[in-house]
Design a protein around this motif. Structure first.
Motif, PDB file in Angstrom:
ATOM      1  N   ALA A  16       0.833  -1.206   0.000  1.00 22.54           N
ATOM      2  CA  ALA A  16       0.000   0.000   0.000  1.00 22.54           C
ATOM      3  C   ALA A  16       0.867   1.255   0.000  1.00 22.54           C
ATOM      4  O   ALA A  16       0.551   2.233  -0.690  1.00 22.54           O
ATOM      5  N   ALA A  17       1.948   1.233   0.764  1.00 22.08           N
ATOM      6  CA  ALA A  17       2.859   2.373   0.765  1.00 22.08           C
ATOM      7  C   ALA A  17       3.477   2.566  -0.611  1.00 22.08           C
ATOM      8  O   ALA A  17       3.591   3.692  -1.119  1.00 22.08           O
ATOM      9  N   ARG A  18       3.858   1.481  -1.247  1.00 22.30           N
ATOM     10  CA  ARG A  18       4.419   1.547  -2.602  1.00 22.30           C
ATOM     11  C   ARG A  18       3.385   2.082  -3.587  1.00 22.30           C
ATOM     12  O   ARG A  18       3.708   2.874  -4.478  1.00 22.30           O
ATOM     13  N   ALA A  19       2.143   1.656  -3.422  1.00 20.70           N
ATOM     14  CA  ALA A  19       1.073   2.129  -4.305  1.00 20.70           C
ATOM     15  C   ALA A  19       0.859   3.628  -4.135  1.00 20.70           C
ATOM     16  O   ALA A  19       0.652   4.360  -5.112  1.00 20.70           O
ATOM     17  N   TYR A  20       0.884   4.092  -2.898  1.00 18.32           N
ATOM     18  CA  TYR A  20       0.723   5.530  -2.653  1.00 18.32           C
ATOM     19  C   TYR A  20       1.822   6.335  -3.335  1.00 18.32           C
ATOM     20  O   TYR A  20       1.546   7.386  -3.936  1.00 18.32           O
ATOM     21  N   LEU A  21       3.040   5.880  -3.259  1.00 13.73           N
ATOM     22  CA  LEU A  21       4.150   6.629  -3.863  1.00 13.73           C
ATOM     23  C   LEU A  21       3.988   6.741  -5.378  1.00 13.73           C
ATOM     24  O   LEU A  21       4.446   7.708  -5.984  1.00 13.73           O
ATOM     25  N   ALA A  22       3.305   5.773  -5.973  1.00 11.80           N
ATOM     26  CA  ALA A  22       3.075   5.819  -7.418  1.00 11.80           C
ATOM     27  C   ALA A  22       1.856   6.656  -7.789  1.00 11.80           C
ATOM     28  O   ALA A  22       1.810   7.244  -8.876  1.00 11.80           O
ATOM     29  N   ALA A  23       0.858   6.734  -6.898  1.00  7.86           N
ATOM     30  CA  ALA A  23      -0.383   7.461  -7.216  1.00  7.86           C
ATOM     31  C   ALA A  23      -0.987   8.048  -5.943  1.00  7.86           C
ATOM     32  O   ALA A  23      -2.029   7.594  -5.464  1.00  7.86           O
ATOM     33  N   PRO A  24      -0.354   9.055  -5.353  1.00  3.80           N
ATOM     34  CA  PRO A  24      -0.841   9.609  -4.082  1.00  3.80           C
ATOM     35  C   PRO A  24      -2.241  10.206  -4.159  1.00  3.80           C
ATOM     36  O   PRO A  24      -2.932  10.287  -3.142  1.00  3.80           O
ATOM     37  N   GLU A  25      -2.668  10.605  -5.346  1.00  4.37           N
ATOM     38  CA  GLU A  25      -3.984  11.218  -5.479  1.00  4.37           C
ATOM     39  C   GLU A  25      -5.119  10.238  -5.207  1.00  4.37           C
ATOM     40  O   GLU A  25      -6.273  10.649  -5.024  1.00  4.37           O
ATOM     41  N   ARG A  26      -4.834   8.945  -5.154  1.00  2.59           N
ATOM     42  CA  ARG A  26      -5.857   7.935  -4.914  1.00  2.59           C
ATOM     43  C   ARG A  26      -6.084   7.680  -3.419  1.00  2.59           C
ATOM     44  O   ARG A  26      -6.978   6.939  -3.049  1.00  2.59           O
ATOM     45  N   PHE A  27      -5.273   8.286  -2.560  1.00  2.91           N
ATOM     46  CA  PHE A  27      -5.304   8.011  -1.131  1.00  2.91           C
ATOM     47  C   PHE A  27      -5.722   9.242  -0.342  1.00  2.91           C
ATOM     48  O   PHE A  27      -5.238  10.338  -0.596  1.00  2.91           O
ATOM     49  N   GLU A  28      -6.596   9.054   0.647  1.00  4.98           N
ATOM     50  CA  GLU A  28      -6.884  10.076   1.643  1.00  4.98           C
ATOM     51  C   GLU A  28      -6.025   9.850   2.887  1.00  4.98           C
ATOM     52  O   GLU A  28      -5.333  10.753   3.357  1.00  4.98           O
ATOM     53  N   THR A  29      -6.103   8.647   3.432  1.00  2.00           N
ATOM     54  CA  THR A  29      -5.317   8.274   4.603  1.00  2.00           C
ATOM     55  C   THR A  29      -4.862   6.829   4.438  1.00  2.00           C
ATOM     56  O   THR A  29      -5.385   6.090   3.588  1.00  2.00           O
ATOM     57  N   LEU A  30      -3.914   6.426   5.292  1.00  2.00           N
ATOM     58  CA  LEU A  30      -3.408   5.057   5.249  1.00  2.00           C
ATOM     59  C   LEU A  30      -3.261   4.547   6.677  1.00  2.00           C
ATOM     60  O   LEU A  30      -2.519   5.128   7.479  1.00  2.00           O
ATOM     61  N   ALA A  31      -3.974   3.480   7.014  1.00  2.00           N
ATOM     62  CA  ALA A  31      -3.862   2.835   8.322  1.00  2.00           C
ATOM     63  C   ALA A  31      -3.237   1.461   8.135  1.00  2.00           C
ATOM     64  O   ALA A  31      -3.653   0.702   7.256  1.00  2.00           O
ATOM     65  N   LEU A  32      -2.259   1.148   8.963  1.00  2.00           N
ATOM     66  CA  LEU A  32      -1.495  -0.084   8.843  1.00  2.00           C
ATOM     67  C   LEU A  32      -1.695  -0.932  10.090  1.00  2.00           C
ATOM     68  O   LEU A  32      -1.402  -0.486  11.208  1.00  2.00           O
ATOM     69  N   LEU A  33      -2.208  -2.142   9.912  1.00  2.00           N
ATOM     70  CA  LEU A  33      -2.436  -3.059  11.023  1.00  2.00           C
ATOM     71  C   LEU A  33      -1.256  -4.015  11.135  1.00  2.00           C
ATOM     72  O   LEU A  33      -0.982  -4.774  10.200  1.00  2.00           O
ATOM     73  N   SER A  34      -0.551  -3.956  12.244  1.00  2.00           N
ATOM     74  CA  SER A  34       0.594  -4.831  12.495  1.00  2.00           C
ATOM     75  C   SER A  34       1.488  -4.947  11.255  1.00  2.00           C
ATOM     76  O   SER A  34       1.738  -6.037  10.739  1.00  2.00           O
ATOM     77  N   PRO A  35       1.998  -3.810  10.769  1.00  2.00           N
ATOM     78  CA  PRO A  35       2.723  -3.822   9.493  1.00  2.00           C
ATOM     79  C   PRO A  35       4.117  -4.433   9.584  1.00  2.00           C
ATOM     80  O   PRO A  35       4.764  -4.407  10.633  1.00  2.00           O
ATOM     81  N   THR A  36       4.570  -4.968   8.475  1.00  2.00           N
ATOM     82  CA  THR A  36       5.954  -5.403   8.342  1.00  2.00           C
ATOM     83  C   THR A  36       6.815  -4.200   7.957  1.00  2.00           C
ATOM     84  O   THR A  36       6.325  -3.130   7.645  1.00  2.00           O
ATOM     85  N   GLY A  37       8.136  -4.409   7.968  1.00  2.00           N
ATOM     86  CA  GLY A  37       9.056  -3.385   7.479  1.00  2.00           C
ATOM     87  C   GLY A  37       9.690  -2.529   8.548  1.00  2.00           C
ATOM     88  O   GLY A  37      10.510  -1.659   8.231  1.00  2.00           O
ATOM     89  N   PHE A  38       9.358  -2.761   9.838  1.00  2.00           N
ATOM     90  CA  PHE A  38       9.911  -1.942  10.905  1.00  2.00           C
ATOM     91  C   PHE A  38      10.909  -2.698  11.776  1.00  2.00           C
ATOM     92  O   PHE A  38      11.319  -2.209  12.823  1.00  2.00           O
ATOM     93  N   SER A  39      11.305  -3.875  11.357  1.00  2.00           N
ATOM     94  CA  SER A  39      12.295  -4.644  12.107  1.00  2.00           C
ATOM     95  C   SER A  39      13.698  -4.194  11.723  1.00  2.00           C
ATOM     96  O   SER A  39      13.950  -3.803  10.575  1.00  2.00           O
TER      97      SER A  39
END
Length: 324
Positions: A142-165
């Motif tokens: 979802a983060a990657r998708a936003y970077l490609a098309a931010p106009e499609r997103f209002e907000t982004l909520a992440l439930l127990s996301p990966t990538g922070f280890s």
């Protein structure tokens, strides 16, 4: 470019077999709808068939729920949120490529493919900026998708996301080697069959659930993992090829929209780098929903919903203040 094709399927519909190529690893099991809602199929030449559910009042700001990626994921993972929010807003929940009723053919599943699928769905089906809720590894997509098309997103909520280890991921070469092992005749299908036995599913869910996981979660995970081609996308996941190296630097640090992380403990990931991201980015906030072990929307749905509602209220108030 060929226009996408959108078609309806019967609702609520009988239990059917999901589409996709590939020899079945075990007995074939009927697959019921993940949620009791109208289901449609969206198709493009590059993404093939994407199945999705939608319900709730038209004319409200859309909410899009994105399930996780593992050996047996589905829209069913997002069912508590779908059932709650469809009473007050338009809610969409797609089966991501390789899962549910979407195409499960043997092809190169990748982070880029999933980001493309999310953006295509937002563009061609949702058609207006939406609040996105992504679960686990799909947070990275979802983060990657936003970077490609931010106009499609209002907000982004992440439930127990990966990538922070702070642990390093295997190299791309190691991932490809593991994938070759998983796809060896007999070996990969045997491993996948072992992982997706009812006992195996129950074991892994117990690691990610405070208390005993509901039978309905186990039953649906078993059904969705016993469809033709069900192992193809999980092989990419199990070999580590769907994770983004240095996700904080590559993806998360670049997000400009309001972001919420809902987390606590998780048997599969850690959040070592999350405090630094929240402290250094005014658009980020994190809410600890406890006690949970990785599936907050099922373990503590009331607290999860309250955290989401507060996040959206705050984000809307901030946006309104900036526009004055």
């Amino acid at each position: 470019m060929q226009a996408p094709i959108i078609s309806s399927v019967p609702h609520p519909g009988p239990a059917v077999t999901a589409p996709g190529a590939g020899r079945q690893h075990n007995e074939q099991v009927p697959l019921p709808p993940a949620v009791d809602a109208p289901r449609e199929v969206y198709a493009t030449p590059s993404l093939k068939e994407i199945s999705w559910y939608a319900d709730g009042p038209e004319g409200t700001r859309p909410l899009v729920l994105l399930h996780s990626i593992n050996a047996a994921p589905s829209v069913f993972e997002m069912k508590p949120l779908f059932e709650h929010y469809r009473a007050e807003r338009r809610v969409f929940a797609p089966d991501l490529p390789g899962f549910g009723f979407s195409d499960r053919s043997d092809r190169p599943y990748s982070p880029e493919l999933y980001a493309e699928a999310i953006n295509a769905f937002l563009t061609d089906v949702v058609k207006e900026p939406a609040d996105i809720v992504a679960f686990s590894l799909t947070s990275e997509f979802a983060a990657r998708a936003y970077l490609a098309a931010p106009e499609r997103f209002e907000t982004l909520a992440l439930l127990s996301p990966t990538g922070f280890s702070d642990r390093r991921l295997p190299s791309g070469g190691v991932g490809k080697a593991l994938h070759r092992v998983f796809t060896l005749p007999g070996l990969g299908s045997g491993l996948y069959s072992l992982l997706t036995k009812r006992g195996g599913i129950r074991f892994f869910l117990r690691q990610s659930y405070v208390g005993e996981p509901p039978d309905e979660l186990i039953d649906y995970a078993y059904a969705t993992s016993h469809q033709p081609g069900a192992m193809h996308a999980p092989y990419r996941f199990l070999s580590g090829q769907l994770f983004t190296r240095n996700a904080v630097e590559t993806l998360y640090n670049k997000l400009k929209l309001p972001v919420l992380v809902i987390y606590d403990k998780d048997a599969n990931v850690t959040f070592d780098l999350l405090p630094g991201v929240v402290e250094s980015h005014a658009n980020w906030r994190a809410t600890k929903v406890e006690p949970t072990l990785g599936i907050p929307q099922w373990e503590r749905p009331t607290r999860t919903i309250a955290a989401l509602d507060e996040f959206w209220r705050t984000a809307d108030a901030t946006t309104a203040a900036q526009e004055r």
